[in-house]
Scaffold this motif. Structure first.
Motif, short mmCIF file in Angstrom:
data_model
loop_
_atom_site.label_atom_id
_atom_site.label_comp_id
_atom_site.label_asym_id
_atom_site.label_seq_id
_atom_site.Cartn_x
_atom_site.Cartn_y
_atom_site.Cartn_z
N ALA A 36 26.81 31.51 33.42
CA ALA A 36 27.40 32.84 33.61
C ALA A 36 27.44 33.18 35.09
O ALA A 36 28.45 33.69 35.61
N GLY A 37 26.36 32.87 35.80
CA GLY A 37 26.33 33.12 37.24
C GLY A 37 27.34 32.27 38.00
O GLY A 37 28.02 32.76 38.91
N LEU A 38 27.43 31.00 37.62
CA LEU A 38 28.42 30.14 38.26
C LEU A 38 29.85 30.63 37.99
O LEU A 38 30.71 30.57 38.86
N GLY A 39 30.09 31.13 36.78
CA GLY A 39 31.41 31.67 36.45
C GLY A 39 31.75 32.88 37.31
O GLY A 39 32.88 33.01 37.79
N VAL A 40 30.77 33.74 37.53
CA VAL A 40 31.00 34.92 38.37
C VAL A 40 31.24 34.51 39.82
O VAL A 40 32.17 35.01 40.47
N VAL A 41 30.43 33.59 40.32
CA VAL A 41 30.59 33.15 41.71
C VAL A 41 31.96 32.50 41.92
O VAL A 41 32.68 32.84 42.87
N PHE A 42 32.33 31.59 41.06
CA PHE A 42 33.63 30.93 41.20
C PHE A 42 34.78 31.91 40.97
O PHE A 42 35.83 31.77 41.57
N GLY A 43 34.57 32.90 40.11
CA GLY A 43 35.58 33.93 39.92
C GLY A 43 35.80 34.75 41.17
O GLY A 43 36.94 35.03 41.56
N LEU A 44 34.72 35.13 41.84
CA LEU A 44 34.84 35.90 43.08
C LEU A 44 35.49 35.07 44.19
O LEU A 44 36.33 35.58 44.96
N VAL A 45 35.10 33.81 44.27
CA VAL A 45 35.71 32.93 45.28
C VAL A 45 37.20 32.74 44.99
O VAL A 45 38.03 32.72 45.91
N SER A 46 37.57 32.64 43.72
CA SER A 46 38.99 32.47 43.38
C SER A 46 39.79 33.73 43.71
O SER A 46 40.93 33.63 44.15
N VAL A 47 39.19 34.90 43.53
CA VAL A 47 39.88 36.14 43.92
C VAL A 47 40.13 36.15 45.42
O VAL A 47 41.22 36.50 45.88
N LEU A 81 45.25 30.85 49.88
CA LEU A 81 44.77 29.51 50.24
C LEU A 81 45.18 28.52 49.14
O LEU A 81 45.23 28.87 47.96
N PRO A 82 45.47 27.29 49.50
CA PRO A 82 45.98 26.34 48.50
C PRO A 82 44.95 25.82 47.51
O PRO A 82 45.31 25.19 46.53
N THR A 83 43.67 26.09 47.71
CA THR A 83 42.65 25.55 46.81
C THR A 83 42.27 26.51 45.68
O THR A 83 41.31 26.26 44.98
N TYR A 84 43.02 27.58 45.49
CA TYR A 84 42.62 28.58 44.50
C TYR A 84 42.62 28.05 43.08
O TYR A 84 41.84 28.50 42.24
N ASP A 85 43.46 27.08 42.78
CA ASP A 85 43.53 26.59 41.40
C ASP A 85 42.25 25.89 40.96
O ASP A 85 41.85 25.95 39.80
N TYR A 86 41.53 25.25 41.90
CA TYR A 86 40.26 24.64 41.56
C TYR A 86 39.23 25.70 41.17
O TYR A 86 38.51 25.56 40.20
N TYR A 87 39.16 26.75 41.94
CA TYR A 87 38.18 27.80 41.68
C TYR A 87 38.48 28.53 40.38
O TYR A 87 37.56 28.85 39.63
N ILE A 88 39.73 28.79 40.10
CA ILE A 88 40.09 29.46 38.85
C ILE A 88 39.73 28.59 37.67
O ILE A 88 39.14 29.05 36.68
N THR A 89 40.05 27.31 37.75
CA THR A 89 39.76 26.38 36.65
C THR A 89 38.26 26.30 36.39
O THR A 89 37.82 26.37 35.24
N PHE A 90 37.48 26.14 37.44
CA PHE A 90 36.04 26.02 37.24
C PHE A 90 35.41 27.34 36.80
O PHE A 90 34.44 27.33 36.04
N SER A 91 35.91 28.47 37.25
CA SER A 91 35.35 29.74 36.78
C SER A 91 35.60 29.91 35.29
O SER A 91 34.70 30.34 34.56
N VAL A 92 36.78 29.56 34.82
CA VAL A 92 37.07 29.64 33.38
C VAL A 92 36.19 28.66 32.62
O VAL A 92 35.63 29.00 31.57
N LEU A 93 36.04 27.46 33.13
CA LEU A 93 35.21 26.45 32.47
C LEU A 93 33.75 26.91 32.35
O LEU A 93 33.14 26.80 31.29
N PHE A 94 33.20 27.45 33.43
CA PHE A 94 31.81 27.90 33.40
C PHE A 94 31.62 29.08 32.46
O PHE A 94 30.59 29.18 31.78
N VAL A 95 32.58 29.98 32.40
CA VAL A 95 32.48 31.11 31.48
C VAL A 95 32.53 30.62 30.03
O VAL A 95 31.78 31.09 29.17
N LEU A 96 33.39 29.65 29.74
CA LEU A 96 33.47 29.11 28.39
C LEU A 96 32.17 28.41 27.99
O LEU A 96 31.70 28.56 26.86
#
Length: 88
Positions: free
Chosen positions: A35-46, A53-68
């Motif tokens: 849950a914490g990793l999902g929040v951190v990656f979610g904030l970084v993706s925002v 920045l071109p790397t946003y798709d990695y952060y969005i994908t991992f935030s969704v994965l960690f939340v799941l």
């Protein structure tokens, strides 16, 4: 992010969690970790989306994965876990 890479990363993370983390940590701790990793990656993706920045798709994908994964570990304890916690 390519679908194959995201799928591979997801499988590796779930297998690592199932075969290593479950032996080292309690279910509730695993929930809070992901849950914490999902929040951190979610904030970084925002931030990366806001800065375009071109790397946003990695952060969005991992935030969704960690939340799941956190959702999978949320919930009531099983009878087996309750029996393990009770002293004999």
């Amino acid at each position: 992010m390519e679908v194959k890479l995201a799928l591979g990363a997801g499988i590796v993370i779930i297998l690592f969690t199932m075969y290593y983390l479950e032996k080292q940590m309690e279910r509730e701790q695993i929930f809070w970790l992901f849950a914490g990793l999902g929040v951190v990656f979610g904030l970084v993706s925002v931030y990366t989306v806001a800065k375009n920045l071109p790397t946003y798709d990695y952060y969005i994908t991992f935030s969704v994965l960690f939340v799941l994964i956190a959702i999978l570990y949320y919930g009531e304890e099983t009878e087996k876990e309750i029996k393990q916690k009770k002293p004999a």
